[in-house]
Structures are given as C-alpha cells and as structure tokens.
Design a protein around this motif. Sequence first.
Motif, PDB file in Angstrom:
ATOM      1  N   PRO A 246       0.831  -1.217   0.000  1.00  0.00           N
ATOM      2  CA  PRO A 246       0.000   0.000   0.000  1.00  0.00           C
ATOM      3  C   PRO A 246       0.862   1.262   0.000  1.00  0.00           C
ATOM      4  O   PRO A 246       2.071   1.201   0.252  1.00  0.00           O
ATOM      5  N   GLU A 247       0.254   2.386  -0.265  1.00  0.00           N
ATOM      6  CA  GLU A 247       0.980   3.654  -0.229  1.00  0.00           C
ATOM      7  C   GLU A 247       1.248   4.057   1.221  1.00  0.00           C
ATOM      8  O   GLU A 247       0.407   3.844   2.103  1.00  0.00           O
ATOM      9  N   TYR A 248       2.415   4.657   1.443  1.00  0.00           N
ATOM     10  CA  TYR A 248       2.766   5.100   2.790  1.00  0.00           C
ATOM     11  C   TYR A 248       3.782   6.229   2.703  1.00  0.00           C
ATOM     12  O   TYR A 248       4.361   6.497   1.644  1.00  0.00           O
ATOM     13  N   GLU A 249       3.998   6.886   3.824  1.00  0.00           N
ATOM     14  CA  GLU A 249       5.032   7.909   3.913  1.00  0.00           C
ATOM     15  C   GLU A 249       5.643   7.875   5.310  1.00  0.00           C
ATOM     16  O   GLU A 249       5.023   7.382   6.262  1.00  0.00           O
ATOM     17  N   ILE A 250       6.875   8.362   5.408  1.00  0.00           N
ATOM     18  CA  ILE A 250       7.556   8.420   6.701  1.00  0.00           C
ATOM     19  C   ILE A 250       7.596   9.876   7.142  1.00  0.00           C
ATOM     20  O   ILE A 250       8.158  10.731   6.446  1.00  0.00           O
ATOM     21  N   VAL A 251       6.969  10.155   8.272  1.00  0.00           N
ATOM     22  CA  VAL A 251       6.906  11.518   8.809  1.00  0.00           C
ATOM     23  C   VAL A 251       7.547  11.531  10.189  1.00  0.00           C
ATOM     24  O   VAL A 251       7.092  10.834  11.106  1.00  0.00           O
ATOM     25  N   ASN A 252       8.626  12.299  10.314  1.00  0.00           N
ATOM     26  CA  ASN A 252       9.352  12.390  11.594  1.00  0.00           C
ATOM     27  C   ASN A 252       9.722  11.012  12.140  1.00  0.00           C
ATOM     28  O   ASN A 252       9.568  10.731  13.332  1.00  0.00           O
ATOM     29  N   LYS A 258      -1.250   5.396   4.022  1.00  0.00           N
ATOM     30  CA  LYS A 258      -2.240   6.222   3.339  1.00  0.00           C
ATOM     31  C   LYS A 258      -3.460   5.368   3.012  1.00  0.00           C
ATOM     32  O   LYS A 258      -3.355   4.405   2.251  1.00  0.00           O
ATOM     33  N   THR A 259      -4.607   5.715   3.592  1.00  0.00           N
ATOM     34  CA  THR A 259      -5.812   4.905   3.398  1.00  0.00           C
ATOM     35  C   THR A 259      -6.996   5.804   3.043  1.00  0.00           C
ATOM     36  O   THR A 259      -6.927   7.034   3.139  1.00  0.00           O
ATOM     37  N   GLU A 260      -8.106   5.173   2.686  1.00  0.00           N
ATOM     38  CA  GLU A 260      -9.321   5.916   2.358  1.00  0.00           C
ATOM     39  C   GLU A 260      -9.919   6.608   3.576  1.00  0.00           C
ATOM     40  O   GLU A 260     -10.721   7.534   3.440  1.00  0.00           O
ATOM     41  N   VAL A 261      -9.524   6.164   4.772  1.00  0.00           N
ATOM     42  CA  VAL A 261     -10.047   6.793   5.984  1.00  0.00           C
ATOM     43  C   VAL A 261      -9.031   7.770   6.574  1.00  0.00           C
ATOM     44  O   VAL A 261      -9.172   8.217   7.707  1.00  0.00           O
ATOM     45  N   GLY A 262      -7.990   8.106   5.789  1.00  0.00           N
ATOM     46  CA  GLY A 262      -6.971   9.030   6.252  1.00  0.00           C
ATOM     47  C   GLY A 262      -5.651   8.343   6.524  1.00  0.00           C
ATOM     48  O   GLY A 262      -5.513   7.127   6.341  1.00  0.00           O
TER      49      GLY A 262
END
Length: 445
Positions: A246-252, A258-262
């Motif tokens: 799935p899509e994802y990102e690394i923040v701090n 990343k999902t349909e519910v936020g």
Amino acid sequence: MKTHFIAIGGSAMHNLAIALKDKGYQVTGSDDAIFEPSRTRLENKGILPAETGWFPEKITADIDAVILGMHAHQDNPELARAKELGLKIYSYPEFLYEQSKDKTRVVIAGSHGKTTITSMILHVLNFHQKDVDFMVGAQLEGFDCMVKLTQDNDFMVLEGDEYLSSPIDLRSKFLLYQPNIALLSGIAWDHINVFKTFDDYIEQFRKFVASITAGGVLVYNEEDAEVVKVVEEAENYFRKIPYRTPEYEIVNGKVHLKTEVGNVPLSVFGAHNLLNMEGARHICHTLGIMDEDFYEAIMSFKGASKRLEKVERTDNGILYKDFAHAPSKVKATVKAFGEQFNKDKKYGFLELHTYSSLNPVFLEQYDHAMDGLDEAVVFYSEDALKIKRMEPISPELIRDKFKNTDLKVFTHAEDLHAYWNTLDKTQGVYLMMSSGNFGGLDLTK
C-alpha cells in the motif's frame, strides 16, 4: 482424551501440549533435552517430564493419541513401542487438523512473512475481542500460549509451514490443513536440505494451493512472480484476492499508511511489513473485520517476537533484532532498516546458522544482501560446520557470494565479541539478524 508427546520440549510441541492441557486433556511427554522457556512453561502446567530421555514404558495401550515431533528420530524407542501397540500416531500438523476439521481453517503460508501476517491477524482479532482458535510460531504480546484449541470457536488461524511434518511423515506441514481460506505471501527457495531443487520447493506450494477446499478463498501477493505463476496454474476452484504494497510515507521517523479513511500511524516500519499488513487486512475482511476496525487495531501492533524487534539496551543505543536468515528475508529487512534510518550510520550483523545458509551452492542467493549498510558483518561458526559435517567455508568465499569486498567476516565467537566490544552502541543504529544468538552475544549491553 489421553495424549503423549514424543519430543515435548520443542517450541511448537510444548505450546500444543499446553493448549491440550488447558482443554482438559490428559497430557504426558518425553524428550532428551528441554530448554527454556519450554521447561518452565511445561513445569508451570504440571506436564514437565520428571527426567529427560526416552521411556518406552510410558507408551501404554490406553493412550488415544501419540504426537510425534520433528526432533525425534525414526528409531525412537517410544515410537517403536507405539507402533507395536498399534496406537494412532499423529504429526504436529496432522493433530492440529484433527482438532480443527469441523472449523473454518485459515492458513497463512509463504517462504517469508507468514509469522508476521498471522501475528497481525491475531492482534486485530484480539483487539476487537473476536475469539478464534490459532497456532502461530512466535510469542505475541497479549497471548500466553501460541496454540489455542477450544470446542466452541468457529475459526482456526494457522501459520502454514512448508517444512516436513514428522520423521515418518515427509509431507510439508501445510499440506495437512486443507484450508478454507488461505494466504500466500511469497516464494523464495529455502530448506535446501529437504528440497534439493527450486522446482521441488515450488511444488510444495502448488500442492498447497491445490489443497484449498472447493469454493474457498486465496489471498495472494501479486508482486511475487512465483506466487502469481502458482496461482495462475491452479486448476481447482477458489476465489482469488490479490494484494500489493500500500501507499505510505515516513513523517518524523514514523510510518503513516495512506488509506481511504486518512493517514494511519504505525508502530512498525519497512515496505515488507506494510505488504504483510495488506495481506492481513484482506484476511481479516473475510473474517468480518471492516477496514476502519482493522486500521484502528493495527496501529498498536508492535511486531512479532524477533521480527524487527527493538531491544531495550542499558545505554539507550538503538538496536533491532530480526529472525532473518534466508536471503529474501535478509534483503527485505536490510532494505526496511535502511529506509527507516536513512540518515544514521547503519551497522548490520548476520549470523549464518542454518543448514541452507551454510551451503556453498545456496550462498549464491545472498548476492548484495547486505548492501545499504555502512558496516556489514557476517558471522558463522567453524565448529558448527564440523558438527553439521559440512565442508569448511572461507571468509573470501563469503565476501564473493555476498558481492561485498568490504564485508567483515568472523568465524569464531570470541573474535566477533571482541569486535562488538570496540563499538560505541550509542553511535549509529544496529541490526542483528539471526536464528541463533551470535555465539552468546548479549545484545542488551
């Protein structure tokens, strides 16, 4: 029901023995060596053998089931006595099937990721108080025993291993479960002491897919070409559900899905773990868990034991240990570690411990496995090679197979430990990959 375990001390066997004791069965067993934590856990349940060894006199005609572990040999005297009396002898997976044949069986299979995916599923179900029977190969937070068997639960979740069932049953374990719902996470050659060719290894997975019950469900990793090939070749009827990273990102420094519910913050990291998570989500969906509920629960999943597990050190150094030893697992773990700690100096240690990992032919699979680490170390014991009656392996051969001329190679534990003691663990981050213990290395200090 009266049961007797031949080789009760194994990590899987002792959990099954405890589960049967909890179910109200009469449980006895034997083993020629029982180590921790099996010893204490069996003792707490009152089923630790009084002494180690094999005792044919323990095998009596009133035993309903003899459960045979892989640690025992074909000439085991208790096994011989059980055959003589005509008792029913089960392998570990065969007995689990007997306990679950009237339930909906969910089997998680694959060369890598199966323990983590099974753990994720159980974590989510436990979070939402959905009670199921299960068998998983790692210690999980919130679970006392890694096997649960009841009379009443409708579902059983099983980690499906492709290794042999018992000394007298050479079928792959997962071929005995006959899943109603299955997952296939990936195929990468392993256990070459048993499966001499890659095609022989793949054949086990073909048979596994063929064993899915008519009208069943298969969730499969569509990013794995070998998995896709096996699924496309299957001739039996089942519903196919593919999944991918799935899509994802690394923040701090924290992974957000990343999902349909936020965006959903996670406690684990690594693309391979997110791929595992996506497979677990699809399985949970087949069990009635909606996506929102899955994400709510998975945020608190911290990983299965020894799967990118953070070690608490006395000096607050950052160190993770991982069970990774097969090439595909090492590559995935190193990649995840590098992505998570891309700004830090990264130290990676790998112990070649299994029969496969010490086989010169199989070593070809480790090419560039440690790339991306600032300091890469491989350890294997020359004594272990002698015990396994294998030919000596030179450090030069290891560097050549890993395609890494800067690789540090140690063949004696004392030399490895001496190097370890020169490192300031508060500087940089450390990844320790092994199914062993690096010759007794204490990772906490």
